[in-house]
Write an enzyme that holds these catalytic residues in place. Structure first.
Site, mmCIF file in Angstrom:
data_model
loop_
_atom_site.group_PDB
_atom_site.id
_atom_site.type_symbol
_atom_site.label_atom_id
_atom_site.label_comp_id
_atom_site.label_asym_id
_atom_site.label_seq_id
_atom_site.Cartn_x
_atom_site.Cartn_y
_atom_site.Cartn_z
ATOM 1 N N ASP A 25 -28.134 3.835 -19.674
ATOM 2 C CA ASP A 25 -29.077 3.430 -18.627
ATOM 3 C C ASP A 25 -29.820 2.176 -19.073
ATOM 4 O OD1 ASP A 25 -31.010 3.237 -16.640
ATOM 5 O OD2 ASP A 25 -32.288 4.770 -17.555
ATOM 6 N N ASP A 29 -34.396 4.252 -15.237
ATOM 7 C CA ASP A 29 -34.586 5.254 -14.188
ATOM 8 C C ASP A 29 -33.972 6.598 -14.545
ATOM 9 O OD1 ASP A 29 -31.884 4.769 -13.905
ATOM 10 O OD2 ASP A 29 -31.969 4.267 -11.768
ATOM 11 N N ASP A 33 -25.850 3.201 -15.654
ATOM 12 C CA ASP A 33 -25.555 2.177 -14.658
ATOM 13 C C ASP A 33 -24.525 1.180 -15.183
ATOM 14 O OD1 ASP A 33 -27.100 0.415 -16.359
ATOM 15 O OD2 ASP A 33 -28.912 1.162 -15.379
ATOM 16 N N ASP A 210 -8.293 11.584 -7.434
ATOM 17 C CA ASP A 210 -8.895 12.905 -7.508
ATOM 18 C C ASP A 210 -8.190 13.877 -6.554
ATOM 19 O OD1 ASP A 210 -11.370 14.504 -8.417
ATOM 20 O OD2 ASP A 210 -11.464 14.695 -6.238
ATOM 21 N N ASP A 343 -15.012 17.383 -16.055
ATOM 22 C CA ASP A 343 -14.931 18.712 -15.461
ATOM 23 C C ASP A 343 -14.696 19.814 -16.481
ATOM 24 O OD1 ASP A 343 -15.335 17.995 -12.799
ATOM 25 O OD2 ASP A 343 -13.201 17.640 -12.427
#
Length: 572
Positions: A25, A29, A33, A210, A343
């Site tokens: 980051d 925040d 990013d 996906d 996942d």
């Protein structure tokens, strides 16, 4: 267009998955990013990876962390600007790496403009963009049992959600916020292809697709006779690798890739695919996918009922599956090689010993993975041996699947403490905690409050500590990647499994021409006698710093030996 008779560039490549919201980051925040990725590209370049795969960064309400896309043509402001993405792409290419993006087109967000239009009325011309059905005959709308069929959702509950405005149900294999697109619609398919072409024209190098083998459903959407032991049935026989999936993928390849001179990478996530189906998906003469993610090895530690029923891993079963996939895709098709992603729980906690032998078991599994034939995928943090999160309370979890399971299990009388213990072991959030860069506040991930808690062990397990340690997981990964780049036998050699029934030894050979490598791994906490067929041999790479007894493998020891050929070793 790729020459199907010539090995593609990615046969000796290594892919690194970036889960953007948890990588780095730069804004404070608490969410990773694009600029955070840019700031750490030299780290990835030093690791030696060839391809970066970005989990979804498109506009999204973030009900499923970006896998519910509301606008495929724009970057979500949560992650940065269009200009920052273009800079990232240029910086990646400037370092000789490639970048692929997640393509999520089995479903969209329920906030996507196409769904809003489709749900506006039954007579709308775009109604068929999604799968709408009337309630079951004899039932009042939205009452239990009125769902058009009995399929259960991946995230729990029914695959159907009632829409009062049009008095029909819509299908969602995942969350109600993720309605499935109707791929039977020519309009839907062409809009997907248009979007894909736009991203490739922008300069990206391919896609990870996906749930791509879910896009073709049996048109009648019948009830399933396959019980799951719960309220809803397993509908997968009617949507996994469905009747038109190969037709759709071949059409996609013609519409998007056939006229292009550049060679792209197209990887399909194909839950439920068999090895025979994988050959069809990846045979280069068929013009579909370059490789697929299968899940057979990911379910070996799961009992009846799926991931929430955890069982100990039996190495013999793991070896059997690895051998079957290696052999089946040796002449036609190609393997992807992975043991972790966004996942899955953390590799070293799931399959290794993350307490006493964290370094050794992390590097052992890396050896097993990277020395097979196929394209290895590294999930962020795997290269420093990051572990499961060890969360202790429900409010630390963010994953929609995990929270749905908690609600379901507790509502059926299972003790909350037991449910949390299961989540601690197998929840997807284990892989989604922030990247651990250093021992400073929030592991150096953010100057703000992270969107999900940092793993408490970040003060000892982090990039800075690992790279300066005598036993560095990062440096071992570097050597594995360098060995793949330098030795064609690693990328293209034949695979021969040794001692398939041994409960602790994972041993195999790789051969190409006059070059031969032998791999020996002791998947246990106890010493293990070295098989006689490996001696004499020259050590190419091992995960112990000092030579040990040549006749014994130490706990979680991995060795790569040169059995023949003259290529130089990559280190030890």
């Amino acid at each position: 267009m790729r020459n199907p008779y010539k090995p593609a560039w990615w046969t000796n490549a290594v892919v690194y998955q970036i889960y953007t919201r948890s990588f780095a980051d730069s804004s404070g925040d608490g969410v990773g990013d694009l600029t955070g990725i840019i700031n750490n590209l030299d780290y990835l370049s030093e690791l030696g990876v060839d391809v970066l795969w970005l989990s979804p960064i498109h506009q999204s309400p973030q009900h499923d962390n970006g896998y519910d896309i509301s606008n495929y043509w724009r970057i979500d402001a949560l992650f940065g600007t269009e200009e920052e993405f273009d800079r990232l792409l240029a910086e990646v290419h400037g370092r000789g790496m490639k970048l692929i993006m997640d393509l999520v087109v089995n479903h969209t967000s329920d906030e996507h403009s196409a769904f809003l239009v489709s749900s506006s009325s039954r007579s709308n011309v775009s109604r068929d963009s999604y799968l709408w059905r009337d309630p079951r005959r004899g039932f009042s709308p939205d009452e239990p049992g009125a769902e058009p069929n009995n399929w259960g959702s991946v995230f729990g509950g029914s695959v159907w959600t009632y829409h009062p405005g049009t008095e029909q149900y819509y299908l969602h294999l995942f969350s109600p916020h993720q309605p499935d697109l109707n791929w039977e619609s020519t309009r839907v398919r062409h809009r997907v292809y248009e979007m894909m072409n736009w991203w490739l024209d922008r300069g990206i190098d391919g896609f990870r697709m996906d749930a791509i083998n879910f896009i073709s459903k049996r048109p009648s959407l019948p009830d399933s006779p396959v019980s799951t032991g719960g309220m809803y049935a397993d509908g997968s026989p009617f949507f996994v690798s469905g009747p038109r999936v190969h037709e759709f993928l071949q059409e996609m390849m013609r519409a998007v890739f056939s006229y292009r001179d550049t060679d792209y990478l197209v990887v399909g996530e194909t839950d439920g695919v068999t090895v025979d189906e994988a050959v069809l998906f990846t045979d280069p003469l068929r013009g579909e996918l370059d490789m697929v993610f299968h899940f057979e090895h990911m379910r070996l530690d799961q009992g009846p009922g799926g991931k929430w029923n955890h069982l100990p891993l039996k190495l013999q079963d793991f070896k059997t599956i690895a051998n079957r996939w290696q052999r089946a895709l040796s002449d036609r098709g190609w393997n992807s090689l992975y043991l972790g992603n966004h996942d899955q729980p953390r590799l070293v906690s799931r399959f290794g010993n993350d307490a006493e032998y964290r370094y050794e078991s992390a590097t052992l599994w890396a050896t097993i993975l990277h020395l097979q034939r196929g394209t290895p995928f590294i999930y962020q943090g795997e290269e420093i041996g990051m572990t499961n999160a060890d969360f202790t309370s429900l409010d630390q979890y963010r994953d929609v699947e995990s929270l749905a399971f908690y609600e379901f299990a507790v509502s059926r009388g299972i003790a909350a403490e037991h449910v949390l213990a299961l989540m601690n072991r197998v929840s997807r959030d284990n892989a989604r905690t922030p990247m651990q860069w250093n021992d400073g506040p929030n592991a150096g991930f953010t100057s703000g409050t992270p969107w999900i808690d940092v793993n408490p062990n970040y003060q000892t397990v982090n990039v800075e500590a690992d790279r300066s340690a005598a036993q560095s997981v990062f440096r071992y990964y570097q050597r594995l990647i360098a060995l793949r780049h330098a030795s064609p036998v690693v990328a293209l050699g034949d695979f021969e499994l040794m001692d398939p029934s041994d409960p602790a030894l994972f041993a195999f050979r790789r051969r190409l021409g006059n070059e031969e490598l032998g791999v020996m791994c002791n998947v246990s906490d106890d010493p293990l006698a070295v098989p006689a067929y490996t001696r004499p041999a020259r050590l190419v790479l091992g995960n112990y710093a000092r030579a040990g007894d040549p006749d014994m493998l130490r706990p979680w020891e991995a060795r790569i030996h040169r059995l023949s050929g003259n290529s130089s070793p990559s280190g030890g």
